[in-house]
Each structure stands twice: as structure tokens, then as C-alpha cells.
Enzyme design. Sequence first.
Site, PDB file in Angstrom:
ATOM      1  N   LYS A  91      37.018  20.209 -25.973  1.00 51.87           N
ATOM      2  CA  LYS A  91      38.421  20.249 -26.416  1.00 51.87           C
ATOM      3  C   LYS A  91      39.394  20.462 -25.259  1.00 51.87           C
ATOM      4  O   LYS A  91      40.583  20.224 -25.418  1.00 51.87           O
ATOM      5  CB  LYS A  91      38.622  21.295 -27.514  1.00 51.87           C
ATOM      6  CG  LYS A  91      38.685  22.716 -27.067  1.00 51.87           C
ATOM      7  CD  LYS A  91      39.160  23.580 -28.231  1.00 51.87           C
ATOM      8  CE  LYS A  91      39.248  25.030 -27.820  1.00 51.87           C
ATOM      9  NZ  LYS A  91      39.619  25.898 -28.943  1.00 51.87           N
ATOM     10  N   ASP A  92      38.887  20.919 -24.128  1.00 53.55           N
ATOM     11  CA  ASP A  92      39.752  21.109 -22.957  1.00 53.55           C
ATOM     12  C   ASP A  92      39.860  19.859 -22.085  1.00 53.55           C
ATOM     13  O   ASP A  92      40.622  19.831 -21.123  1.00 53.55           O
ATOM     14  CB  ASP A  92      39.230  22.257 -22.087  1.00 53.55           C
ATOM     15  CG  ASP A  92      39.301  23.603 -22.801  1.00 53.55           C
ATOM     16  OD1 ASP A  92      40.142  23.751 -23.705  1.00 53.55           O
ATOM     17  OD2 ASP A  92      38.513  24.501 -22.445  1.00 53.55           O
ATOM     18  N   ARG A 139      48.734  24.383 -32.434  1.00 55.75           N
ATOM     19  CA  ARG A 139      47.983  23.855 -33.583  1.00 55.75           C
ATOM     20  C   ARG A 139      47.651  24.970 -34.574  1.00 55.75           C
ATOM     21  O   ARG A 139      47.817  24.823 -35.787  1.00 55.75           O
ATOM     22  CB  ARG A 139      46.680  23.201 -33.090  1.00 55.75           C
ATOM     23  CG  ARG A 139      45.686  22.850 -34.189  1.00 55.75           C
ATOM     24  CD  ARG A 139      44.357  22.386 -33.598  1.00 55.75           C
ATOM     25  NE  ARG A 139      43.689  23.456 -32.844  1.00 55.75           N
ATOM     26  CZ  ARG A 139      42.950  24.413 -33.386  1.00 55.75           C
ATOM     27  NH1 ARG A 139      42.764  24.451 -34.689  1.00 55.75           N
ATOM     28  NH2 ARG A 139      42.394  25.344 -32.642  1.00 55.75           N
ATOM     29  N   ARG A 140      47.155  26.090 -34.039  1.00 54.53           N
ATOM     30  CA  ARG A 140      46.814  27.201 -34.932  1.00 54.53           C
ATOM     31  C   ARG A 140      48.065  27.799 -35.562  1.00 54.53           C
ATOM     32  O   ARG A 140      48.092  28.081 -36.758  1.00 54.53           O
ATOM     33  CB  ARG A 140      46.025  28.270 -34.158  1.00 54.53           C
ATOM     34  CG  ARG A 140      44.611  27.806 -33.800  1.00 54.53           C
ATOM     35  CD  ARG A 140      43.862  28.812 -32.932  1.00 54.53           C
ATOM     36  NE  ARG A 140      42.511  28.342 -32.649  1.00 54.53           N
ATOM     37  CZ  ARG A 140      41.874  28.533 -31.495  1.00 54.53           C
ATOM     38  NH1 ARG A 140      42.463  29.179 -30.498  1.00 54.53           N
ATOM     39  NH2 ARG A 140      40.652  28.072 -31.330  1.00 54.53           N
ATOM     40  N   ARG A 161      47.598  34.991 -24.625  1.00 55.55           N
ATOM     41  CA  ARG A 161      46.752  34.204 -23.742  1.00 55.55           C
ATOM     42  C   ARG A 161      45.617  35.091 -23.250  1.00 55.55           C
ATOM     43  O   ARG A 161      45.558  36.262 -23.559  1.00 55.55           O
ATOM     44  CB  ARG A 161      47.565  33.692 -22.553  1.00 55.55           C
ATOM     45  CG  ARG A 161      48.879  33.064 -22.994  1.00 55.55           C
ATOM     46  CD  ARG A 161      49.530  32.217 -21.945  1.00 55.55           C
ATOM     47  NE  ARG A 161      50.809  31.729 -22.425  1.00 55.55           N
ATOM     48  CZ  ARG A 161      50.962  30.695 -23.226  1.00 55.55           C
ATOM     49  NH1 ARG A 161      49.913  30.030 -23.665  1.00 55.55           N
ATOM     50  NH2 ARG A 161      52.152  30.308 -23.619  1.00 55.55           N
ATOM     51  N   ARG A 167      41.715  38.668 -25.754  1.00 53.72           N
ATOM     52  CA  ARG A 167      42.365  38.347 -27.029  1.00 53.72           C
ATOM     53  C   ARG A 167      41.875  39.263 -28.148  1.00 53.72           C
ATOM     54  O   ARG A 167      42.661  39.750 -28.955  1.00 53.72           O
ATOM     55  CB  ARG A 167      42.173  36.872 -27.361  1.00 53.72           C
ATOM     56  CG  ARG A 167      43.022  35.995 -26.419  1.00 53.72           C
ATOM     57  CD  ARG A 167      43.023  34.550 -26.822  1.00 53.72           C
ATOM     58  NE  ARG A 167      41.872  33.838 -26.300  1.00 53.72           N
ATOM     59  CZ  ARG A 167      41.434  32.678 -26.781  1.00 53.72           C
ATOM     60  NH1 ARG A 167      42.031  32.133 -27.805  1.00 53.72           N
ATOM     61  NH2 ARG A 167      40.401  32.083 -26.242  1.00 53.72           N
ATOM     62  N   CYS A 254      46.747  18.105 -24.739  1.00 54.54           N
ATOM     63  CA  CYS A 254      45.761  19.065 -25.243  1.00 54.54           C
ATOM     64  C   CYS A 254      46.435  20.290 -25.836  1.00 54.54           C
ATOM     65  O   CYS A 254      45.812  21.054 -26.556  1.00 54.54           O
ATOM     66  CB  CYS A 254      44.787  19.462 -24.136  1.00 54.54           C
ATOM     67  SG  CYS A 254      45.596  20.236 -22.737  1.00 54.54           S
TER      68      CYS A 254
HETATM   69  N1  PBG Z   1      41.264  27.069 -25.264  1.00 52.20           N
HETATM   70  C1  PBG Z   1      40.196  27.717 -24.554  1.00 52.20           C
HETATM   71  C2  PBG Z   1      38.888  27.380 -25.167  1.00 52.20           C
HETATM   72  N2  PBG Z   1      38.251  26.244 -24.872  1.00 52.20           N
HETATM   73  C3  PBG Z   1      37.099  26.205 -25.606  1.00 52.20           C
HETATM   74  C4  PBG Z   1      37.021  27.356 -26.355  1.00 52.20           C
HETATM   75  C5  PBG Z   1      35.969  27.734 -27.299  1.00 52.20           C
HETATM   76  C6  PBG Z   1      34.749  26.867 -27.351  1.00 52.20           C
HETATM   77  C7  PBG Z   1      34.940  25.546 -28.036  1.00 52.20           C
HETATM   78  O1  PBG Z   1      35.909  25.321 -28.769  1.00 52.20           O
HETATM   79  O2  PBG Z   1      34.060  24.703 -27.869  1.00 52.20           O
HETATM   80  C8  PBG Z   1      38.148  28.129 -26.080  1.00 52.20           C
HETATM   81  C9  PBG Z   1      38.472  29.445 -26.626  1.00 52.20           C
HETATM   82  C10 PBG Z   1      39.129  29.427 -27.988  1.00 52.20           C
HETATM   83  O3  PBG Z   1      39.771  28.449 -28.384  1.00 52.20           O
HETATM   84  O4  PBG Z   1      39.036  30.457 -28.687  1.00 52.20           O
END
Ligand code: PBG
Length: 329
Positions: A91-92, A139-140, A161, A167, A254
Site C-alpha cells: 500500500k506504500d 481515507r480512514r 503520525r 500510535r 497514496c
Molecule cells: N501507512 C504505514 C503503513 N504501511 C503499511 C502498514 C501496515 C501493513 C499493511 O497494510 O500491509 C502501515 C501501518 C498502518 O497503516 O497501520
Amino acid sequence: MNATPSAATSGGAPALRLGTRRSALAMAQSGLVADLVREVTGRPVELVEITTFGDTSREHLAQIGGAGVFVSALREALLRGEIDLAVHSLKDLPTAEPEGLALAAVPRREDPRDALIARDGLTFAQLPPGSRIGTGSPRRAAQLNAWARSFGLDIDTVPIRGNVDTRIGYVRSGRLDAVVLAAAGLIRLGRIGEATELLDVDHVLPAPGQGALAVECAASNVALAARLAEIDDPSTRVAVTAERSLLAALEAGCSAPVGALADLLGDGQAVTEMRLRGVVGTLDGTTLVQLSTTGPVPASPSQAADLGRVLAAEMLAKGAAGLMGERAL
Ligand SMILES: NCc1[nH]cc(CCC(=O)O)c1CC(=O)O
């Protein structure tokens, strides 16, 4: 007889160098992939820590465009030949395919859902009015606000962050009532027990690719790419390809408030169809464009990408573009 170099020289074969960041989550993800790679190559795998500007400066960078910083440091190390493979949270990863690198494997996906960690074991619906919920993700925020509004709950989404520990610390210290994180990260860190609710994807769609890992190597390293392909999970690959194609076709970055999830539907016997759901919204959750499309299970990643483009076109026709201007909280 099988006389591939790795089989012939196993034991004496040089270790594969897997570049990783040193955060707890990155190390856990890299460790998982290292085990898989050892199995299919028969070669030792050593973790090579790549320190980035984002790691050495304040943790806040971990999320302010931080993902991009980390991804590019690992990619540069790959291109310079300092490491043989790199693991990213899918996702990153930007949707654009980088020159000279191959997305060699997407292993089987972990739970794609978001998780709530609230004080006192509370679920989302049990949070009292005025609750402060931390998330750095538009998004959240968009979907949590829309969900709360749907049953008349008044919440405050607060931009936060930092890494997973930081967190969760906001809840433990009492500064926030709850935080929302990816379940996959908590599972990989052995901390899913701290989640007080796994958020139903009917309310909160995850980020495109959430829960999946991306294994990259140099495109020129054809032999390694071929071995890494053995740890690719084709079902995960088509699902995340559809989700990322939707994201790309929406021309969203992203950090845009876009959620997407593809899942395979079956009749109990066999998988028959793939459903792709997508959402875009305003941060306050007053307006969401949420659509779904279902089609035959894609026979290839390129067919999966078609499904993503189809859904994106429908979302854009319903005004999705106008909702994506708000990037930052
Ligand atoms: N944004 C940072 C990030 N990138 C991937 C994950 C978690 C692992 C994943 O989604 O595969 C996270 C932490 C989160 O969103 O809590």
C-alpha cells in the site's frame, strides 16, 4: 537431474541480501519474506538495514510522504546493487512501475482490514459522543466520519503520525479514545490482541493493497526474479492489481482518501467471480462515492487492471474527482 546453480551450490551459495528498514514492522515483514525466499532458493538470506533520512530524523516523517522516502531508499540500494531484494508494504508503493525494477512477488495477503484500538475494550459503536479518534489517513477519517454520522455518533478525527507503538501509545496514555491501524501490521507484530474491533469493510474499505507485501528485485536479475515468482500468490496478485489500477485510474496519490478491496466470491465449491469495491470521500465524511463491480475472476493481472479501470470510470462519472482535492489532514 536438477542442476540449477542454487541447487548445485546450496550450502556454499552466497547469501541473498534483503534490504530492510529497521522499524519493528519493517523487520517483521522482511523476516517473513526472508523465510519464504530461503525455502524457494535454498540460499541463506541476510537482512541489510537501510537507514533513511526518515528513520534518522523525527518519527513524524514516517507518514508525511514518509512512505515515499523509505520506498525510494530501498529502491536506490537495489539499483546500485547493494542489496538483491527489498520488501515493501504494497500500500506504500506508488502505482507507477519503476524503471529497472521488477515487482517479482506479492506473497499471500494478510487480513486487509483496519483495526480499532480503543480504550476500555470499546468497539466503534460503543464510543461515547465526542470521542477523539486518531488517524493520519484521510481515507480512514472520511469513512470513520461517514460511519459515525450514519448512526448519529459525533466523533472527532485527530491527525496523528508515527510508528505502530507511538500510535497505540496515544490510547494507552489517555490522550485519545481510539486509534485505527492496519490489522496486518498488528498481526505481524504479534499485537492483534490489542485490537478492540476489526472494522467491517462494509464501513471502512482498506487502502488499495493493504495487508499485502511487495518483493522487488532488479529487473536485470532474471534468475532471481524467476525464483521469487514462486512465492507470488496469484489470487493476491489479481486482487491487489485491480485495487491499484483503480487507484491509478482515479489519479489519486497514496495519501488520497481512496479505499479499495477486491475479493474472490465462490459458491462454496469453487471461486467464480471477483468483486471490486471502491470508495472516495471528503474528510468529514459528508460525501462518499462508493461503488462495486463484479466480474469473472481475472485470468491475468492485466484483466484485473481492466476491472479497476472500469470501476474508476464509474466512480469518476459519479463525481469522485471532486472529492480528492483534500490530501492532508
Ligand atoms: N501507512 C504505514 C503503513 N504501511 C503499511 C502498514 C501496515 C501493513 C499493511 O497494510 O500491509 C502501515 C501501518 C498502518 O497503516 O497501520
